[in-house]
Design a protein around this motif. Sequence first.
Motif, PDB file in Angstrom:
ATOM      1  N   ARG A 281      -1.763   4.722   2.418  1.00 27.01           N
ATOM      2  CA  ARG A 281      -0.301   4.645   2.282  1.00 27.01           C
ATOM      3  C   ARG A 281       0.137   3.182   2.142  1.00 27.01           C
ATOM      4  NH1 ARG A 281       2.052   5.866   7.493  1.00 27.01           N
ATOM      5  NH2 ARG A 281       1.765   3.632   7.540  1.00 27.01           N
TER       6      ARG A 281
ATOM      7  N   ALA B 284      -0.550   1.908  -1.336  1.00 28.17           N
ATOM      8  CA  ALA B 284       0.494   2.343  -2.276  1.00 28.17           C
ATOM      9  C   ALA B 284       1.732   1.471  -2.097  1.00 28.17           C
ATOM     10  CB  ALA B 284       0.843   3.817  -2.047  1.00 28.17           C
ATOM     11  N   GLY B 285       2.064   1.142  -0.854  1.00 29.81           N
ATOM     12  CA  GLY B 285       3.238   0.307  -0.575  1.00 29.81           C
ATOM     13  C   GLY B 285       3.101  -1.094  -1.148  1.00 29.81           C
TER      14      GLY B 285
ATOM     15  N   LEU C  82       3.626  -0.876  -4.894  1.00 35.98           N
ATOM     16  CA  LEU C  82       5.045  -0.636  -5.194  1.00 35.98           C
ATOM     17  C   LEU C  82       5.879  -1.901  -4.955  1.00 35.98           C
ATOM     18  CD1 LEU C  82       6.328   2.034  -6.191  1.00 35.98           C
ATOM     19  CD2 LEU C  82       7.223   2.337  -3.883  1.00 35.98           C
TER      20      LEU C  82
ATOM     21  N   MET D 270       5.518  -4.127  -7.830  1.00 34.39           N
ATOM     22  CA  MET D 270       6.280  -3.614  -8.973  1.00 34.39           C
ATOM     23  C   MET D 270       7.771  -3.960  -8.828  1.00 34.39           C
ATOM     24  SD  MET D 270       4.333   0.022  -8.960  1.00 34.39           S
ATOM     25  CE  MET D 270       5.675   0.977  -9.660  1.00 34.39           C
TER      26      MET D 270
ATOM     27  N   THR E 144       1.467   0.802 -11.214  1.00 38.76           N
ATOM     28  CA  THR E 144       1.978   2.176 -11.135  1.00 38.76           C
ATOM     29  C   THR E 144       0.796   3.146 -11.041  1.00 38.76           C
ATOM     30  OG1 THR E 144       3.869   1.559 -12.516  1.00 38.76           O
ATOM     31  CG2 THR E 144       3.472   3.901 -12.205  1.00 38.76           C
ATOM     32  N   ALA E 145      -0.199   2.913 -11.865  1.00 38.34           N
ATOM     33  CA  ALA E 145      -1.387   3.779 -11.842  1.00 38.34           C
ATOM     34  C   ALA E 145      -2.102   3.682 -10.494  1.00 38.34           C
ATOM     35  CB  ALA E 145      -2.328   3.406 -12.991  1.00 38.34           C
TER      36      ALA E 145
ATOM     37  N   ALA F 235      -0.743   2.803  -7.576  1.00 33.21           N
ATOM     38  CA  ALA F 235       0.097   3.430  -6.537  1.00 33.21           C
ATOM     39  C   ALA F 235      -0.043   4.950  -6.580  1.00 33.21           C
ATOM     40  CB  ALA F 235       1.555   3.012  -6.723  1.00 33.21           C
ATOM     41  N   ARG F 236      -0.049   5.502  -7.784  1.00 34.50           N
ATOM     42  CA  ARG F 236      -0.205   6.963  -7.906  1.00 34.50           C
ATOM     43  C   ARG F 236      -1.540   7.416  -7.322  1.00 34.50           C
ATOM     44  NH1 ARG F 236       1.073   9.306 -13.734  1.00 34.50           N
ATOM     45  NH2 ARG F 236       0.551  11.188 -12.573  1.00 34.50           N
TER      46      ARG F 236
ATOM     47  N   LEU G  61      -1.644   7.248  -3.519  1.00 36.99           N
ATOM     48  CA  LEU G  61      -0.920   8.385  -2.921  1.00 36.99           C
ATOM     49  C   LEU G  61      -1.740   9.669  -3.005  1.00 36.99           C
ATOM     50  CD1 LEU G  61       2.736   7.699  -4.116  1.00 36.99           C
ATOM     51  CD2 LEU G  61       1.881   7.651  -1.762  1.00 36.99           C
ATOM     52  N   GLU G  62      -2.493   9.808  -4.081  1.00 38.46           N
ATOM     53  CA  GLU G  62      -3.381  10.972  -4.207  1.00 38.46           C
ATOM     54  C   GLU G  62      -4.461  10.910  -3.121  1.00 38.46           C
ATOM     55  OE1 GLU G  62      -4.907  11.351  -8.196  1.00 38.46           O
ATOM     56  OE2 GLU G  62      -6.313  12.924  -7.579  1.00 38.46           O
TER      57      GLU G  62
END
Lengths: 199, 199
Positions: free
Chosen positions: A40, A43-44, A47, A50, A64-65, A67-68, A71-72
Amino acid sequence: MAVSALSTIKFLKQPTSHAWVDRAIAHLDIILLDHSHCERKAAGVALNLMFRYPSYEKLVRQLTAIAREELEHFEQVNQKLEERNIPMGPLAAPPYGAGLNAHIRRNEPERLLDTLLVSALIEARSHERLGLLADRCPDPDLAKFYRNLMASEARHYGIYWVLATTYFDITVVNPRLEELSILESELLATLHPEPRIHS
Amino acid sequence: MAVSALSTIKFLKQPTSHAWVDRAIAHLDIILLDHSHCERKAAGVALNLMFRYPSYEKLVRQLTAIAREELEHFEQVNQKLEERNIPMGPLAAPPYGAGLNAHIRRNEPERLLDTLLVSALIEARSHERLGLLADRCPDPDLAKFYRNLMASEARHYGIYWVLATTYFDITVVNPRLEELSILESELLATLHPEPRIHS
């Protein structure tokens, strides 16, 4: 004492100790919960970058890729927690992340360079340690899980490295990576008393 | 003057004005760039909630899915920007988001309730406005794009609403939603001079 093939993880000055592996294997439930937080947080971090550099198109696209994907992975780790009846919840972070962040210079463009290199180092260390868990974990399901995730971490540190060399000259990137990678290994030289991915 | 079927968007006190639609259609490039920022911000809101309430398993699970989907939309909007040669970059936000956030109470558990309801309202408004763009946009490719995205926004406001009623009694949720939805419409009563998704 070295337990991982450093040749494949060129960023790391010192390999992870046996003591870390032993402690992690003895506390797989806590490691799994901490791993959830790590995904997590990763991902933060992507982001936040970004948000901070909205005009840097390559950075925005690549992060973006990432972060996605983080999250997965976060969802996948949480699924493992659920299967093992480990409740989700807060967990005190080890000093590693804050210790690295303290070395990020506050003015641009150094801030961007340092943030990218620190992220690359964290991903490289994660790659190394998930590999160690994959090798040593007695639970075959978890071992396979770690094996699958470690390839992504390798890709991620590669992406952060490429972004650093996209926005900065290699003659600037390499000496700073050298400095930060020494600091990264120093932060892990004393094993943190709590079992964590980055203890 | 009403231009949208409010029956399907029960959260909104006042429909969007014709003036907003006219201005948006006259500035589709800026609307598309602002939309990109909105999707990234929506992912950020979901991630922040996941950070703040790590023990709320249902919240974490549902918001992970929302964050992933917002990032997918962010990528899709950025693809449209690229196809149209619109450079990515910063854009001053309209007062809508800050205006709504000012009404989020700072103590728990009210902070959680208000954050969920404000997110639900923003998603509901986004759903309404993407629907208006889908109906009125002269570019068939963009119209189809907005049509596809608006269904997700509807799902998202439903999820934020369900989370509010998961953690709070309906007798607490409904009066607060009533208050916030009045404030939300008041914030949009005067059209912001810059074309934005939430101007």
